[in-house]
Design an enzyme around this catalytic site. Structure first.
Site, short mmCIF file in Angstrom:
data_model
loop_
_atom_site.label_atom_id
_atom_site.label_comp_id
_atom_site.label_asym_id
_atom_site.label_seq_id
_atom_site.Cartn_x
_atom_site.Cartn_y
_atom_site.Cartn_z
N TYR A 184 0.83 -1.20 0.00
CA TYR A 184 0.00 0.00 0.00
C TYR A 184 0.87 1.26 0.00
O TYR A 184 2.08 1.20 -0.19
CB TYR A 184 -0.99 -0.06 1.17
CG TYR A 184 -1.92 -1.24 1.06
CD1 TYR A 184 -2.70 -1.42 -0.09
CD2 TYR A 184 -2.00 -2.22 2.05
CE1 TYR A 184 -3.54 -2.52 -0.23
CE2 TYR A 184 -2.83 -3.32 1.92
CZ TYR A 184 -3.60 -3.47 0.78
OH TYR A 184 -4.42 -4.55 0.63
N GLY A 322 -4.40 -14.12 12.38
CA GLY A 322 -5.41 -13.52 11.53
C GLY A 322 -6.62 -14.42 11.39
O GLY A 322 -7.50 -14.45 12.24
#
Length: 365
Positions: A184, A322
């Site tokens: 990102y 996660g």
């Protein structure tokens, strides 16, 4: 007893254990606002020592995925306050992950259909956003060509990060994690194969390509304080067209030293082997640990046994899980008692309603 379940402290914040819930996009906020369902989801998982929210966009132009709760409007701040109150009611700790996707976006994600912004105008090859397709339906779509930010605009984005941190403080978060990983915007500056700038943020010098990261961290520190500021990084990662370059180790060890001097709450490393990319070499992890004397979190394909080995060996302080947290809201108890883990329904990972989000049961011995 395993060190995984011992209390720990990040900054000035006490954690009940060394297990973190890693940030995971779930795409349940259909109007871009965290709601009661969001609060229920995080409340259910508040047994984690630390919860790090899904990436939350810092501005309208920071978005690259539909149905993600942002943190740049008053309505969004109020929405997130429901979640922070819910987690705190259960004795939990929660950090907001501040997110700008940069070029990993599509025109349909942007206000007025403008081009996404980045360090460059080079398109991210083989990368997808979640936007509106030609028939108007939402779904995965190839990213659009970005526009390179001007020098002044870069400083404006830094201001957006600082304001988002202040908004997170207003929403009741215990701190923020700046998303500098997974291809990102921040990593688009860090990677010299992507960053082709010629200004102060240029990619062909170590100081230039790390400047955006450090100025963002410093601005957030000024807004909410050092002890409540953290960052996520993904050295050796390849997601979203992040090519490998010879200076990877030099770059991230320099970052480790600079972050250590700042005394931030923690660094969160993402190992992308579980995402089909290169794993962080164990030798590098040791070197990073030597350079950074703050709390270190590692995520990526983590297991209970593996997490305990990392912590016992002194390589990390906190292990982040996660996907196991999706189907196991009581993951900490399951790991501690060696109870079986449920598997997440991958068809309901993104979008939808409570199904596959808040309807996973706790284990009954």
């Amino acid at each position: 007893m395993s060190k995984l379940f011992e209390p720990f402290k990040i900054g000035k914040t006490a954690l009940r254990n060394r297990i973190a819930m890693a940030p995971m996009t779930r795409a349940r906020a259909h109007d871009g606002v965290a709601d009661d369902l969001t609060a229920t989801y995080y409340r259910q998982r508040s047994g984690a020592g630390l919860i790090i929210t899904e990436g939350t966009p810092i501005s309208r132009t920071a978005e690259g995925f539909l149905f993600i709760p942002g943190i740049y409007t008053e309505k969004q701040i109020l929405g997130w306050r429901k979640t922070t109150n819910a987690v705190h009611d259960e004795g939990g700790v929660i950090f907001a992950q501040l997110w700008h996707v940069g070029r990993v976006s599509h025109d349909s994600n942007q206000p007025g259909g403008i081009a996404p912004v980045s360090s460059t105008d080079k398109i991210a090859a083989d990368s997808q956003a979640w936007g509106y397709r030609e028939n108007g339906s939402p779904g995965p779509i190839d990213v659009s060509r970005p526009r390179a930010l001007s020098t002044e605009e870069v400083r404006g984005v830094i201001g957006d990060f600082a304001q988002a941190a202040a908004n997170a403080d207003e929403a009741g978060f215990d701190g923020v994690e700046i998303h500098g990983a997974n291809g990102y915007l921040i990593e688009q500056f860090l990677n010299p194969l992507v960053n082709d700038r010629t200004d102060a943020y240029r990619g062909d010098t170590l100081e230039g390509r790390t400047r955006f990261l450090f100025e963002t961290i410093d601005a957030v520190i000024e807004a909410i304080g050092t002890a409540r500021t953290a960052v996520r990084l993904s050295p050796f990662g390849g997601l979203c067209d992040m090519g490998k370059y010879p200076e990877i180790e030099e770059t991230y060890l320099y970052i480790a030293e600079q972050l250590s001097r700042r005394g931030i709450a923690y660094v969160h490393l993402m190992d992308q082997k579980s995402r089909g990319s290169t794993s962080i070499p164990s030798e590098f992890l040791k070197l990073f640990r030597d350079r950074f004397d703050g709390a270190l979190i590692l995520a990526g394909g983590m297991t209970g046994a593996g997490a305990d080995q990392y912590i016992t060996g002194g390589l990390i302080d906190i292990a982040a899980f996660g996907e196991p947290f999706i189907a196991n809201p009581d993951l900490v108890a399951r790991l501690q008692n060696h109870w079986p883990l449920a598997q997440a329904d991958r068809a309901t990972l993104y979008g939808g309603d409570a199904r596959g989000y808040t309807d996973y049961p706790r284990f009954t011995p």
